[in-house]
Enzyme design. Structure first.
Site, PDB file in Angstrom:
ATOM      1  N   THR A  90       1.978  27.042  25.063  1.00 21.19           N
ATOM      2  CA  THR A  90       1.783  27.057  23.606  1.00 21.19           C
ATOM      3  C   THR A  90       1.549  25.648  23.074  1.00 21.19           C
ATOM      4  OG1 THR A  90       3.204  28.989  23.431  1.00 21.19           O
ATOM      5  CG2 THR A  90       2.840  27.755  21.421  1.00 21.19           C
ATOM      6  N   TYR A 148     -20.116   6.516  -9.815  1.00 21.93           N
ATOM      7  CA  TYR A 148     -19.219   7.669  -9.715  1.00 21.93           C
ATOM      8  C   TYR A 148     -18.862   8.084 -11.143  1.00 21.93           C
ATOM      9  CZ  TYR A 148     -15.404  10.367  -7.498  1.00 21.93           C
ATOM     10  OH  TYR A 148     -14.591  11.364  -7.018  1.00 21.93           O
ATOM     11  N   ASP A 164      -6.229   3.379  -2.900  1.00 25.15           N
ATOM     12  CA  ASP A 164      -6.387   3.133  -1.463  1.00 25.15           C
ATOM     13  C   ASP A 164      -7.848   3.293  -1.044  1.00 25.15           C
ATOM     14  OD1 ASP A 164      -6.161   5.861  -2.123  1.00 25.15           O
ATOM     15  OD2 ASP A 164      -5.270   6.403  -0.195  1.00 25.15           O
ATOM     16  N   ASP A 193       0.862  -1.186   0.000  1.00 25.16           N
ATOM     17  CA  ASP A 193       0.000   0.000   0.000  1.00 25.16           C
ATOM     18  C   ASP A 193       0.897   1.235   0.000  1.00 25.16           C
ATOM     19  OD1 ASP A 193      -1.951   1.954   0.409  1.00 25.16           O
ATOM     20  OD2 ASP A 193      -2.009   1.614   2.583  1.00 25.16           O
ATOM     21  N   SER A 232       1.275   5.025  -0.091  1.00 25.84           N
ATOM     22  CA  SER A 232       0.600   6.321   0.054  1.00 25.84           C
ATOM     23  C   SER A 232       1.647   7.432  -0.013  1.00 25.84           C
ATOM     24  CB  SER A 232      -0.195   6.375   1.363  1.00 25.84           C
ATOM     25  OG  SER A 232       0.685   6.434   2.451  1.00 25.84           O
TER      26      SER A 232
END
Length: 244
Positions: A173, A89, A98, A8, A10
């Site tokens: 902060t 679609y 993915d 996979d 990405s």
């Protein structure tokens, strides 16, 4: 012999895992920038496989896979394969591999209608209708992208490690940034899920599954999310490999 090597790819990280027809082994994760044919060859030396199954959103890494594969069959996940779901679609080829893998996995492992929330470089929401069809989704900036942007674009804000804030009102902060990032991000996810549900699934049973790097941190505190499945994308690759 193991059946598959699942990959996979990405934008930020690549996960690799060996799998049989029925289950995954523990995945390895490397920075996508470091993915090379040598890395993939190293995996293939560990175990013999008869198919490499790839989901990739980084086209320039294709040669690394093909060079390492040699005579092993490579299956690239895209909308033309048998997926076990329909696609409603306009441009199916434009759907990220993915995202298709996630849609396949959630339908097979949980049911439908369903929403997958994938906390990666971007956070993506992918929707499967009650007719078992992929119908679209939502893309928003990832959690790390948002906090890194603050660090890069401001003179005084530090780079932070993301974790659960102790309270909403920060006393430093870093505490203030953590609160904005984590609590604020949950608000983003909750609102998007609410709008999807109202638009598409009013009063219907709906499976909502989270995956990806920050799924536990963000999704673990959201009652809207029914399950967290860290390696859902790889599970989708395994299922697609079985179908093809």
């Amino acid at each position: 012999m193991t059946d598959y090597l699942l990959v996979d790819i990405s934008n930020s990280y690549t996960k690799l895992a060996f799998a049989s027809i029925t289950r995954l082994s523990a995945p390895a994760r490397i920075a996508t920038a470091k993915l090379s044919s040598g890395v993939v060859t190293g995996f293939l030396r560990r175990q013999k496989v008869w198919k490499i199954v790839v989901s990739s959103v980084v086209p320039e890494k294709k040669t690394a896979i093909l060079k390492a594969a040699r005579k092993v069959e490579v299956l690239w996940l895209d909308s033309t394969l048998k997926l076990g779901i329909g696609i409603d679609y306009p441009k199916p080829k434009s759907i990220g591999a993915d995202r298709l893998a996630n849609a396949v996995a959630v339908t097979e492992l949980y049911g439908f209608p369903a929403i997958v929330v994938d906390f990666g470089t971007a956070v993506t929401f992918d929707i499967i209708s009650r007719h078992r069809e992929y119908i679209g989704g939502v893309i928003a900036p990832g959690l790390e992208a948002m906090t890194n942007f603050l660090y890069q674009r401001t003179a005084l804000l530090p780079k932070i490690s993301l974790k659960e804030p102790r309270r909403a009102i920060g006393k430093s902060t870093i505490e203030a940034m953590l609160s904005g990032a984590v609590i604020g991000y949950r608000g983003l996810v909750r609102e998007i899920l609410a709008r999807i549900r109202a638009e598409q699934f009013p009063r219907k049973k709906l499976y909502v599954v989270a995956t990806g790097g920050y799924a536990r941190l963000i999704g673990g505190q959201l009652p809207e999310i029914g399950a967290i499945r860290p390696h859902l994308t790889l599970e989708g690759l395994r299922i697609v490999a079985n179908l093809n």
